[in-house]
Write a protein that holds these residues in place. Structure first.
Motif, PDB file in Angstrom:
ATOM      1  N   GLY A 112       0.807  -1.213   0.000  1.00  0.00           N
ATOM      2  CA  GLY A 112       0.000   0.000   0.000  1.00  0.00           C
ATOM      3  C   GLY A 112       0.839   1.262   0.000  1.00  0.00           C
ATOM      4  O   GLY A 112       0.481   2.261  -0.631  1.00  0.00           O
ATOM      5  N   ALA A 113       1.969   1.214   0.712  1.00  0.00           N
ATOM      6  CA  ALA A 113       2.862   2.378   0.736  1.00  0.00           C
ATOM      7  C   ALA A 113       3.507   2.602  -0.621  1.00  0.00           C
ATOM      8  O   ALA A 113       3.670   3.752  -1.061  1.00  0.00           O
ATOM      9  CB  ALA A 113       3.924   2.195   1.815  1.00  0.00           C
ATOM     10  N   ILE A 114       3.884   1.524  -1.291  1.00  0.00           N
ATOM     11  CA  ILE A 114       4.407   1.639  -2.660  1.00  0.00           C
ATOM     12  C   ILE A 114       3.333   2.245  -3.562  1.00  0.00           C
ATOM     13  O   ILE A 114       3.601   3.140  -4.379  1.00  0.00           O
ATOM     14  CB  ILE A 114       4.851   0.269  -3.196  1.00  0.00           C
ATOM     15  N   ALA A 115       2.100   1.757  -3.419  1.00  0.00           N
ATOM     16  CA  ALA A 115       0.992   2.292  -4.224  1.00  0.00           C
ATOM     17  C   ALA A 115       0.790   3.769  -3.947  1.00  0.00           C
ATOM     18  O   ALA A 115       0.615   4.575  -4.875  1.00  0.00           O
ATOM     19  CB  ALA A 115      -0.286   1.510  -3.932  1.00  0.00           C
ATOM     20  N   ALA A 116       0.822   4.162  -2.672  1.00  0.00           N
ATOM     21  CA  ALA A 116       0.639   5.568  -2.316  1.00  0.00           C
ATOM     22  C   ALA A 116       1.730   6.431  -2.934  1.00  0.00           C
ATOM     23  O   ALA A 116       1.460   7.511  -3.476  1.00  0.00           O
ATOM     24  CB  ALA A 116       0.637   5.731  -0.793  1.00  0.00           C
ATOM     25  N   SER A 117       2.968   5.947  -2.869  1.00  0.00           N
ATOM     26  CA  SER A 117       4.080   6.701  -3.453  1.00  0.00           C
ATOM     27  C   SER A 117       3.875   6.909  -4.945  1.00  0.00           C
ATOM     28  O   SER A 117       4.068   8.023  -5.470  1.00  0.00           O
ATOM     29  CB  SER A 117       5.392   5.957  -3.196  1.00  0.00           C
ATOM     30  N   LYS A 118       3.438   5.865  -5.636  1.00  0.00           N
ATOM     31  CA  LYS A 118       3.239   5.965  -7.081  1.00  0.00           C
ATOM     32  C   LYS A 118       2.032   6.842  -7.414  1.00  0.00           C
ATOM     33  O   LYS A 118       2.034   7.564  -8.416  1.00  0.00           O
ATOM     34  CB  LYS A 118       3.092   4.573  -7.677  1.00  0.00           C
ATOM     35  N   ILE A 119       1.000   6.775  -6.577  1.00  0.00           N
ATOM     36  CA  ILE A 119      -0.172   7.641  -6.768  1.00  0.00           C
ATOM     37  C   ILE A 119       0.231   9.104  -6.661  1.00  0.00           C
ATOM     38  O   ILE A 119      -0.101   9.937  -7.521  1.00  0.00           O
ATOM     39  CB  ILE A 119      -1.267   7.299  -5.734  1.00  0.00           C
ATOM     40  N   PHE A 120       0.962   9.442  -5.594  1.00  0.00           N
ATOM     41  CA  PHE A 120       1.342  10.842  -5.390  1.00  0.00           C
ATOM     42  C   PHE A 120       2.371  11.296  -6.429  1.00  0.00           C
ATOM     43  O   PHE A 120       2.382  12.459  -6.825  1.00  0.00           O
ATOM     44  CB  PHE A 120       1.861  11.041  -3.972  1.00  0.00           C
ATOM     45  N   GLU A 121       3.199  10.373  -6.881  1.00  0.00           N
ATOM     46  CA  GLU A 121       4.133  10.714  -7.956  1.00  0.00           C
ATOM     47  C   GLU A 121       3.375  11.059  -9.228  1.00  0.00           C
ATOM     48  O   GLU A 121       3.701  12.034  -9.929  1.00  0.00           O
ATOM     49  CB  GLU A 121       5.081   9.544  -8.209  1.00  0.00           C
ATOM     50  N   ALA A 122       2.344  10.271  -9.544  1.00  0.00           N
ATOM     51  CA  ALA A 122       1.534  10.542 -10.738  1.00  0.00           C
ATOM     52  C   ALA A 122       0.810  11.875 -10.613  1.00  0.00           C
ATOM     53  O   ALA A 122       0.750  12.658 -11.568  1.00  0.00           O
ATOM     54  CB  ALA A 122       0.533   9.409 -10.952  1.00  0.00           C
ATOM     55  N   ILE A 123       0.263  12.153  -9.428  1.00  0.00           N
ATOM     56  CA  ILE A 123      -0.438  13.427  -9.221  1.00  0.00           C
ATOM     57  C   ILE A 123       0.539  14.592  -9.323  1.00  0.00           C
ATOM     58  O   ILE A 123       0.214  15.647  -9.888  1.00  0.00           O
ATOM     59  CB  ILE A 123      -1.149  13.432  -7.853  1.00  0.00           C
TER      60      ILE A 123
END
Length: 204
Positions: free
Chosen positions: A147-158
């Motif tokens: 989930g933390a990896i997913a969050a990092s990638k989500i915020f990177e995309a944003i």
């Protein structure tokens, strides 16, 4: 029917294996999830961004009534760390399958609230299940890592869309958090003598 967001997340992940057919159904679930986030005042433990289990009454395919599961119990969810982590994994998989950056941008604030739920119970590099159940589970922390990896990638995309240093900071924060969890799964949960992972350790 019982609506357990944790189990619903795994159903959504499976549906996204065929995103062309089922992505719109997953969006409806994600919308439902966002709309049911607790504020700090609503959450029994005072933690913003959590979500409870629900009992939902349906008729002719439509929701007639929603009630918090087991309202006599002041703790109507199983965990906070895993519920947050698996939902973030759903959101990132949805984005990776559809490229729908607008959905991420529109829900940035709530995504940050949910991501912060994972950090709220971190202690020495691992998360415990919830504030009144201070056990650091192997399963939960594996989910939190993902989930933390997913969050990092989500915020990177944003951040690529909005080009702000603040959102890049959040991406870096959760990438570092993921590495911290991974390192401490090996350090704290691996039993070197027995050669196996402990299912959990107390955090009292």
């Amino acid at each position: 029917l019982t609506m357990n967001p944790y189990f619903a997340d795994f159903a959504a992940l499976a549906l996204l294996d065929n995103a062309a057919e089922y992505a719109d159904k997953v969006v409806k679930y994600m919308d439902w999830h966002f709309s049911h986030l607790n504020t700090a005042e609503e959450d029994f433990g005072g933690l913003d961004g959590t979500i409870y289990d629900y009992v939902i009454t349906m008729k002719d395919g439509k929701i007639e009534k929603e009630e918090i599961s087991d309202p006599e119990n002041a703790d109507p969810y199983d965990t906070t760390d895993s519920y947050a982590a698996t939902f973030l994994t759903v959101v990132y998989k949805y984005y990776s399958k559809t490229g729908d950056i607008d959905y991420l941008v529109n829900h940035f604030q709530d995504l940050l609230r949910i991501a912060n739920v994972m950090l709220a119970t971190e202690q020495n590099g691992l998360t415990y299940a919830k504030r009144n159940h201070r056990v650091k589970y192997l399963m939960d922390n594996c989910e939190v890592y993902e989930g933390a990896i997913a969050a990092s990638k989500i915020f990177e995309a944003i951040s690529r869309e909005s080009d702000t240093d603040l959102i890049s900071y959040f991406a870096e924060t959760y990438e570092n958090f993921a590495h911290r969890v991974k390192e401490n799964i090996e350090r704290q949960l691996w039993n070197y003598v027995g050669g196996y992972y402990r299912p959990g350790i107390a955090a009292y």
